[in-house]
Design an enzyme around this catalytic site. Structure first.
Site, mmCIF file in Angstrom:
data_model
loop_
_atom_site.group_PDB
_atom_site.id
_atom_site.type_symbol
_atom_site.label_atom_id
_atom_site.label_comp_id
_atom_site.label_asym_id
_atom_site.label_seq_id
_atom_site.Cartn_x
_atom_site.Cartn_y
_atom_site.Cartn_z
ATOM 1 N N GLY A 10 0.836 -1.204 0.000
ATOM 2 C CA GLY A 10 0.000 0.000 0.000
ATOM 3 C C GLY A 10 0.871 1.254 0.000
ATOM 4 O O GLY A 10 2.104 1.170 0.004
ATOM 5 N N GLN A 11 0.242 2.408 -0.031
ATOM 6 C CA GLN A 11 1.004 3.668 -0.074
ATOM 7 C C GLN A 11 1.952 3.781 1.121
ATOM 8 O O GLN A 11 3.148 4.022 0.971
ATOM 9 C CB GLN A 11 0.054 4.872 -0.030
ATOM 10 N N ASP A 40 -2.955 -11.943 4.647
ATOM 11 C CA ASP A 40 -4.330 -11.617 4.234
ATOM 12 C C ASP A 40 -5.174 -11.374 5.483
ATOM 13 O O ASP A 40 -5.475 -12.296 6.241
ATOM 14 C CB ASP A 40 -4.910 -12.755 3.390
ATOM 15 N N ALA A 64 -5.212 -2.232 5.234
ATOM 16 C CA ALA A 64 -6.557 -1.825 5.649
ATOM 17 C C ALA A 64 -7.499 -1.931 4.461
ATOM 18 O O ALA A 64 -7.058 -1.879 3.309
ATOM 19 C CB ALA A 64 -6.553 -0.379 6.157
ATOM 20 N N THR A 66 -9.550 0.134 2.478
ATOM 21 C CA THR A 66 -9.580 1.599 2.342
ATOM 22 C C THR A 66 -10.547 2.101 1.264
ATOM 23 O O THR A 66 -10.559 3.299 0.966
ATOM 24 C CB THR A 66 -8.163 2.151 2.025
ATOM 25 N N TYR A 129 -16.708 2.923 6.635
ATOM 26 C CA TYR A 129 -15.242 2.841 6.725
ATOM 27 C C TYR A 129 -14.758 3.428 8.059
ATOM 28 O O TYR A 129 -13.982 2.794 8.784
ATOM 29 C CB TYR A 129 -14.618 3.581 5.539
ATOM 30 N N LYS A 133 -12.861 1.439 11.120
ATOM 31 C CA LYS A 133 -11.547 1.844 11.624
ATOM 32 C C LYS A 133 -11.614 2.157 13.125
ATOM 33 O O LYS A 133 -10.694 1.838 13.875
ATOM 34 C CB LYS A 133 -11.033 3.064 10.851
ATOM 35 N N TRP A 154 -5.925 12.189 4.371
ATOM 36 C CA TRP A 154 -5.608 12.621 3.004
ATOM 37 C C TRP A 154 -4.217 12.137 2.553
ATOM 38 O O TRP A 154 -3.366 12.943 2.149
ATOM 39 C CB TRP A 154 -5.699 14.139 2.892
#
Ligand code: NDP
Length: 297
Positions: A10-11, A40, A64, A66, A129, A133, A154
C-alpha cells in the site's frame, strides 16, 4: 528486533519497507502467501498462524480496507479487515509483550466544526469505513497490548494513483475542473508517515510510557479545491501543457457519493510533536516533492 510489516504494497506500507529496514529484521507481507506466511487480513486464522510463526517483537499494520465507498456495501469484509484483524494482531502481541503499530483516520470524527480534532475528542463516524476503523482502534486499546495508533488524513504516495495525479491527468484533457471546496484537511505524504513511524518506534522502545493514540498529519490546511489549484499551478509553472483554464469550487452536496465524507478533516498534531520532539512540515513541501518526482523535474 524482529518487525512484521503487514500491507507492504500500500502507499504507507511501501514507504515503511524503506523506513523500517534499518531498525531490525523486517518480514514484509501483503495478502499473497509466501514461504508459508500470509498477510491476508480477511483470513483471521491464517493471520494468527502467520504471527505465531514469525514471532515479531513489533507488528506494523499498514494494511486496511480503504475503499471508502465500497465499504458501505461490503460491511462484513471492511469490519473483518479493519477491526477483527486488528484485534487478532493486538491479542497476539499482548501475549508476548510486543508492540502493535497501527494507522487510523480522521473519519472516526463527525466532520463538524472547523477546529482541528484532538485525540481526546468525541468520535462519531459518518460512514462505515470510519466505523470499521474506529472498531479497530477500540479493539487494540481494549486488548492490553502496547500500541501506537496514528490517525492520519488525506494520504498520498508517489507510487500508484493519487489525487494530484488524477487532477493533472484531467487537466490535460478538460478546460474546466469542478473540485470540492468545503472539505478541509492536510495532504499527508506516505513517506512522512513512514519516517515518523520509524522515529516513534525507536523512541517508544526506550520510553514505553509514550504508547498511545496520536494524530499525524502534515502542517497547514487546504480544501480539495485548493489542493487541486496548487497542483495545477505547479505543473503549469514547470511547463506542463494543460488544457485546463478554470478550476471551479463546488460543495460536497454537488458531488454525491455512496459514503458521506466529513467536512472537517483537520487534525491537531500537538501531542505527537510534543511527545516525540518532532517537527511536521507543511503539506505543500510534501506535495511539491511528490510532484517533482511525478513530473520528473
Ligand atoms: P492503501 O489503500 O494504499 O493500502 C492499503 C493496503 O491494504 C493495500 O496494499 C491493500 O492491498 C491492503 N489490503 C486491503 N485488504 C487487505 C486484506 N484483506 N489483507 C491484506 N491486505 C489488504 O492505503 P494507505 O497506505 O493510504 O493507508 C494506510 C493506513 O492509513 C490505513 O490504515 C488507512 O486506513 C489509513 N488512512 C489512509 C488514508 C488515505 O487517504 N489513504 C487517510 C486516513 C487514514 P491490495 O492493494 O492488494 O488491495
Amino acid at each position: 528486533m524482529k518487525i512484521l510489516l503487514l500491507g507492504k504494497s500500500g502507499q504507507v506500507g511501501w514507504e515503511l519497507q524503506r523506513s523500517l529496514a534499518s531498525l531490525g529484521e523486517l518480514v514484509a507481507l501483503d495478502r499473497h502467501p509466501v514461504d508459508g506466511l500470509c498477510g491476508d487480513l480477511s483470513d483471521l486464522d491464517t493471520l494468527r498462524t502467520t504471527i505465531r510463526t514469525v514471532r515479531p517483537d513489533v507488528i506494523v499494520n499498514a494494511a486496511a480496507y480503504t475503499a471508502v465507498d465500497k465499504a458501505e456495501s461490503e460491511t462484513d469484509l471492511a469490519d473483518r479487515v479493519n477491526a477483527q484483524a486488528s484485534q487478532v494482531m493486538a491479542e497476539e502481541v499482548a501475549m508476548v509483550g510486543g508492540w502493535l503499530i497501527h494507522y487510523s483516520t480522521d473519519y472516526v470524527f463527525s466532520g463538524q466544526g472547523d477546529r482541528p480534532w484532538q485525540e481526546s475528542d468525541d468520535v462519531a463516524p459518518v460512514n462505515h469505513y470510519g466505523a470499521s476503523k474506529l472498531a479497530g482502534e477500540q479493539a487494540i486499546m481494549a486488548s492490553g497490548c502496547k500500541y501506537l495508533i496514528f490517525r492520519t488524513s488525506w494520504v498520498f504516495g508517489a507510487r500508484g494513483n493519487n489525487f494530484a495525479k488524477t487532477m493533472m491527468r484531467l487537466a490535460k484533457d478538460r478546460e474546466t475542473l469542478n473540485v470540492i471546496a468545503d472539505q478541509i484537511g492536510a495532504p499527508t505524504g506516505a513517506d512522512l508517515i513512514a519516517d515518523v513511524t520509524a522515529l516513534a518506534i525507536q523512541q517508544v522502545l526506550k520510553r514505553p510510557e509514550l504508547a498511545g493514540l496520536y494524530h499525524l498529519a502534515a502542517a497547514g490546511e487546504v480544501s480539495w479545491h485548493g489542493y487541486a489549484s496548487h497542483v495545477i499551478d505547479f505543473a503549469k509553472a514547470q511547463g506542463e501543457e494543460l488544457a485546463v483554464t478554470a478550476v471551479n469550487p463546488i460543495d460536497t452536496t454537488a458531488y454525491p457519493t455512496p459514503a458521506r465524507r466529513p467536512l472537517n478533516s483537520r487534525l491537531n498534531t500537538q501531542k505527537l510533536r510534543d511527545n516525540f520532539s518532532l517537527h511536521l512540515p507543511d503539506w505543500q513541501s510534501g506535495v511539491t516533492r511528490m510532484l517533482r518526482e511525478v513530473l520528473n523535474k
